[in-house]
Design a protein around this motif. Sequence first.
Motif, PDB file in Angstrom:
ATOM      1  N   ASP A 180       0.832  -1.214   0.000  1.00  0.00           N
ATOM      2  CA  ASP A 180       0.000   0.000   0.000  1.00  0.00           C
ATOM      3  C   ASP A 180       0.866   1.264   0.000  1.00  0.00           C
ATOM      4  O   ASP A 180       0.565   2.232  -0.709  1.00  0.00           O
ATOM      5  N   ALA A 181       1.932   1.257   0.794  1.00  0.00           N
ATOM      6  CA  ALA A 181       2.810   2.423   0.865  1.00  0.00           C
ATOM      7  C   ALA A 181       3.505   2.663  -0.476  1.00  0.00           C
ATOM      8  O   ALA A 181       3.646   3.812  -0.927  1.00  0.00           O
ATOM      9  N   TRP A 182       3.937   1.593  -1.126  1.00  0.00           N
ATOM     10  CA  TRP A 182       4.598   1.723  -2.425  1.00  0.00           C
ATOM     11  C   TRP A 182       3.628   2.230  -3.485  1.00  0.00           C
ATOM     12  O   TRP A 182       3.983   3.096  -4.297  1.00  0.00           O
ATOM     13  N   LEU A 183       2.410   1.710  -3.484  1.00  0.00           N
ATOM     14  CA  LEU A 183       1.409   2.175  -4.450  1.00  0.00           C
ATOM     15  C   LEU A 183       1.111   3.659  -4.254  1.00  0.00           C
ATOM     16  O   LEU A 183       1.008   4.419  -5.228  1.00  0.00           O
ATOM     17  N   LYS A 184       0.999   4.077  -3.007  1.00  0.00           N
ATOM     18  CA  LYS A 184       0.725   5.494  -2.730  1.00  0.00           C
ATOM     19  C   LYS A 184       1.887   6.368  -3.189  1.00  0.00           C
ATOM     20  O   LYS A 184       1.672   7.433  -3.802  1.00  0.00           O
ATOM     21  N   ARG A 185       3.106   5.918  -2.932  1.00  0.00           N
ATOM     22  CA  ARG A 185       4.279   6.718  -3.287  1.00  0.00           C
ATOM     23  C   ARG A 185       4.466   6.817  -4.800  1.00  0.00           C
ATOM     24  O   ARG A 185       4.838   7.871  -5.325  1.00  0.00           O
ATOM     25  N   THR A 186       4.191   5.712  -5.517  1.00  0.00           N
ATOM     26  CA  THR A 186       4.437   5.685  -6.956  1.00  0.00           C
ATOM     27  C   THR A 186       3.236   6.133  -7.779  1.00  0.00           C
ATOM     28  O   THR A 186       3.377   6.426  -8.966  1.00  0.00           O
ATOM     29  N   GLY A 187       2.048   6.160  -7.161  1.00  0.00           N
ATOM     30  CA  GLY A 187       0.849   6.531  -7.899  1.00  0.00           C
ATOM     31  C   GLY A 187       0.300   5.430  -8.769  1.00  0.00           C
ATOM     32  O   GLY A 187      -0.590   5.672  -9.605  1.00  0.00           O
ATOM     33  N   ASN A 188       0.785   4.217  -8.597  1.00  0.00           N
ATOM     34  CA  ASN A 188       0.276   3.081  -9.372  1.00  0.00           C
ATOM     35  C   ASN A 188      -1.035   2.577  -8.797  1.00  0.00           C
ATOM     36  O   ASN A 188      -1.263   2.636  -7.581  1.00  0.00           O
ATOM     37  N   PRO A 192      -3.544  -0.483  -7.728  1.00  0.00           N
ATOM     38  CA  PRO A 192      -3.280  -1.825  -7.197  1.00  0.00           C
ATOM     39  C   PRO A 192      -3.361  -2.891  -8.281  1.00  0.00           C
ATOM     40  O   PRO A 192      -4.195  -2.815  -9.189  1.00  0.00           O
TER      41      PRO A 192
END
Length: 219
Positions: free
Chosen positions: A160-168, A170
Amino acid sequence: MDVEQLRVTVYRIFAGTGRAPSAEDLMRELDAPRSQVDEGLRALAAARHLALDARGSITMAHPFSAVPLGFSVMGATTLWWGGCAWDSFALPHLLDDADPALVATRCPACDTPHVWDVTRQTPPPGDQVAHFLVPAAHMWDDVVHTCGHQRIFCSQPCVDAWLKRTGNAPGYVLDLPTLWRLASRWYEGRLDHGYIRREPAAAADYLRSVGLTGPFWGT
């Protein structure tokens, strides 16, 4: 040139050395001119047996990678780049020298290192999860991008943190046993003459057999 012999030669050199064969390697092994080697490699890429870079050099011949994409796989005598979570877990099932294999990576979200002994017998222990970003129907649109985004994270919060940071958006999350089942038989026979890639219906059947269903997988 026998394109099937070229395919097998590419895979066996990758398996034995951990690196992609150059055109010169293939010319020497097959006693063939450069023009025939290049033409054969383009034919294999068109058939999705491998991926080439802009210069026509081999980038990937799944489950082997010529470039680092987040994983290393150490066998008894050889070290390979693991192209992705899927391919890294597949190598022990394909190669005697890689059973067991020491698969290592870092969480893309927090950089925590992870390592597993992956064997053919049972999935490795661990609470980590794999996240696949690109749906199955589009995995070959840019296969290097796809493989670079099949990674293993510490946990769902790290995903979840990576998705939020990268804007990708899920993708799909797998636990380690499901990843291991997916990898276990996907590449059966790839080093042998006469190997045939799964057609879409057969691929869907295989995915369902390891517990992967729904729109992401096209099943």
